[in-house]
Motif scaffolding. Sequence first.
Motif, short mmCIF file in Angstrom:
data_model
loop_
_atom_site.label_atom_id
_atom_site.label_comp_id
_atom_site.label_asym_id
_atom_site.label_seq_id
_atom_site.Cartn_x
_atom_site.Cartn_y
_atom_site.Cartn_z
N VAL A 1 0.73 -1.14 -0.01
CA VAL A 1 0.01 0.07 0.12
C VAL A 1 0.73 1.19 0.13
CG1 VAL A 1 -1.49 1.32 1.40
CG2 VAL A 1 -1.69 -1.10 1.18
N ARG A 2 1.96 1.15 0.69
CA ARG A 2 2.90 2.43 0.71
C ARG A 2 3.59 2.68 -0.43
NH1 ARG A 2 4.26 0.57 6.11
NH2 ARG A 2 6.28 -0.42 5.36
N VAL A 3 3.94 1.51 -1.25
CA VAL A 3 4.48 1.83 -2.57
C VAL A 3 3.53 2.07 -3.70
CG1 VAL A 3 5.69 0.40 -4.32
CG2 VAL A 3 6.49 0.17 -1.80
N GLU A 4 2.44 1.61 -3.41
CA GLU A 4 1.40 2.09 -4.51
C GLU A 4 0.86 3.40 -4.25
OE1 GLU A 4 0.56 0.64 -7.21
OE2 GLU A 4 1.51 -1.22 -7.02
N ALA A 5 0.92 3.83 -2.86
CA ALA A 5 0.57 5.13 -2.87
C ALA A 5 1.59 6.30 -3.23
CB ALA A 5 0.25 5.50 -1.15
N LYS A 6 2.77 5.85 -2.89
CA LYS A 6 4.25 6.93 -3.42
C LYS A 6 3.95 6.68 -4.99
CE LYS A 6 7.21 5.87 0.16
NZ LYS A 6 8.48 5.16 0.55
N LEU A 7 3.90 5.51 -5.82
CA LEU A 7 3.59 5.86 -7.18
C LEU A 7 2.38 6.55 -7.77
CD1 LEU A 7 4.48 1.90 -8.02
CD2 LEU A 7 5.99 3.98 -8.03
N PHE A 8 1.48 6.38 -6.89
CA PHE A 8 0.45 7.13 -7.35
C PHE A 8 0.49 8.88 -7.11
CE2 PHE A 8 -3.68 9.68 -6.32
CZ PHE A 8 -4.52 9.01 -7.20
N LEU A 9 1.23 9.06 -6.24
CA LEU A 9 1.48 10.58 -5.96
C LEU A 9 2.51 11.16 -6.66
CD1 LEU A 9 1.60 10.64 -2.00
CD2 LEU A 9 -0.38 11.65 -3.48
N ARG A 10 3.30 10.09 -7.38
CA ARG A 10 4.29 10.60 -8.30
C ARG A 10 3.70 10.82 -9.74
NH1 ARG A 10 9.02 6.22 -7.11
NH2 ARG A 10 9.81 6.91 -5.15
N GLU A 11 2.65 10.45 -10.04
CA GLU A 11 1.96 10.53 -11.31
C GLU A 11 1.05 12.07 -10.91
OE1 GLU A 11 -0.38 7.29 -12.30
OE2 GLU A 11 1.20 5.92 -12.18
N LEU B 1 4.27 -13.47 -3.05
CA LEU B 1 3.13 -12.40 -3.18
C LEU B 1 1.96 -13.10 -3.98
CD1 LEU B 1 2.03 -9.42 -2.91
CD2 LEU B 1 3.09 -8.85 -4.99
N HIS B 2 0.90 -13.05 -3.16
CA HIS B 2 -0.26 -13.40 -3.77
C HIS B 2 -0.98 -12.19 -4.55
CE1 HIS B 2 -4.70 -14.76 -4.41
NE2 HIS B 2 -4.14 -15.98 -4.18
N PRO B 3 -1.59 -12.45 -5.97
CA PRO B 3 -1.89 -11.46 -6.82
C PRO B 3 -3.13 -10.73 -6.25
CG PRO B 3 -2.53 -13.62 -7.61
CD PRO B 3 -1.70 -13.94 -6.48
N GLY B 4 -3.80 -11.54 -5.40
CA GLY B 4 -4.78 -10.77 -4.62
C GLY B 4 -4.65 -9.73 -3.97
N LYS B 5 -3.46 -9.65 -3.22
CA LYS B 5 -2.95 -8.45 -2.39
C LYS B 5 -2.32 -7.56 -3.07
CE LYS B 5 -1.28 -11.38 1.73
NZ LYS B 5 -0.07 -11.63 2.58
N LEU B 6 -1.85 -7.77 -4.39
CA LEU B 6 -1.41 -6.56 -5.36
C LEU B 6 -2.64 -5.84 -5.67
CD1 LEU B 6 0.59 -5.02 -7.08
CD2 LEU B 6 0.12 -6.85 -8.91
N LEU B 7 -3.86 -6.61 -6.28
CA LEU B 7 -4.95 -5.97 -6.29
C LEU B 7 -5.68 -5.11 -5.57
CD1 LEU B 7 -6.42 -8.71 -8.83
CD2 LEU B 7 -5.01 -6.84 -9.63
N ALA B 8 -5.51 -5.79 -4.30
CA ALA B 8 -6.16 -5.22 -3.09
C ALA B 8 -5.36 -3.82 -3.05
CB ALA B 8 -6.22 -6.06 -2.01
N ALA B 9 -4.32 -3.74 -2.74
CA ALA B 9 -3.42 -2.51 -2.75
C ALA B 9 -3.78 -1.58 -3.69
CB ALA B 9 -1.97 -2.88 -2.67
N GLN B 10 -3.98 -1.87 -4.87
CA GLN B 10 -4.44 -0.99 -6.12
C GLN B 10 -5.68 -0.34 -5.51
OE1 GLN B 10 -3.51 0.40 -9.17
NE2 GLN B 10 -1.57 -0.13 -8.58
N LEU B 11 -6.71 -1.27 -5.34
CA LEU B 11 -8.25 -0.80 -5.05
C LEU B 11 -8.17 0.19 -4.02
CD1 LEU B 11 -10.34 -4.18 -5.75
CD2 LEU B 11 -9.74 -1.99 -7.07
N LEU B 12 -7.32 -0.25 -2.52
CA LEU B 12 -7.38 0.59 -1.51
C LEU B 12 -6.98 1.96 -1.85
CD1 LEU B 12 -7.75 0.54 1.59
CD2 LEU B 12 -5.64 -0.26 2.00
N VAL B 13 -5.56 2.23 -2.33
CA VAL B 13 -4.94 3.41 -2.66
C VAL B 13 -6.03 4.16 -3.45
CG1 VAL B 13 -3.25 4.61 -3.98
CG2 VAL B 13 -2.85 2.60 -2.51
#
Length: 241
Positions: free
Chosen positions: A5-15, A93-105
């Motif tokens: 979640v932290r990584v995806e949030a950082k990537l989101f804010l960089r865009e 890493l389970h793909p569900g966690k990656l998708l869940a992090a995307q959805l949460l951010v």
Amino acid sequence: MLKLVRVEAKLFLREGASVIFAILFPTVLLLVLGAIPALRTPDPMFGGTRFIDGYAGTLVVITLAFLGLQRVPTTVATYRERGVLRRLSTTPLHPGKLLAAQLLVNLIAAVVAVLLVVAVGRLVFDIGLPHHLVGFTLTVLLGAASLFSFGLVIAALASTAKAAAGWATVAFMLVMFFGGAYLPRFLLPDAVNTVGQYLPPGVAALQDSWVGTAPSPPHLAVMAVIALLAGTVAARTFRWE
């Protein structure tokens, strides 16, 4: 999960473009429309209310549609095209966690954008706060879940980021049209309005809960079913490469 979640949030804010359009654009559009005197004057055409009062719900549609049908599918498809998903597939890493992090951010971004629209509308143009708060919150969450799940279906099926962007743009334009973003809903044919009432993210339910009426249970049920079905399809068709 927290690291994801932290990584995806950082990537989101960089865009910068995503942040500006998803979080700030709806509020900027409200300020632009509110600067036009005719749109902030009560009009019999709008049932004695102001245009900006009725358009506030459509701004929520724009927010959810952009995040769910533009950013989510394009981001996941880009990860696959660049080999990020292939490298992640070699880890536990389970793909569900990656998708869940995307959805949460993206859900957090959507909530921030909606709160900003509500706050600015109230403070600057005296637009009433959502009167049926529980119904409004439930509609936003179900609308986001259904659109985000549909965006994940596009991401799962698209072979490249360009293909995902193309499919997502078509879906985005349809949601915007039926949601009254291009033309006010009272100018649209009855058949189009009927479809728009049930199509995510539920513009009718958003507007009803904003003015104080509980959203229609069938509208909420349809969005919940779409979220469940689309999420299941996305999970079953997801591939690392």
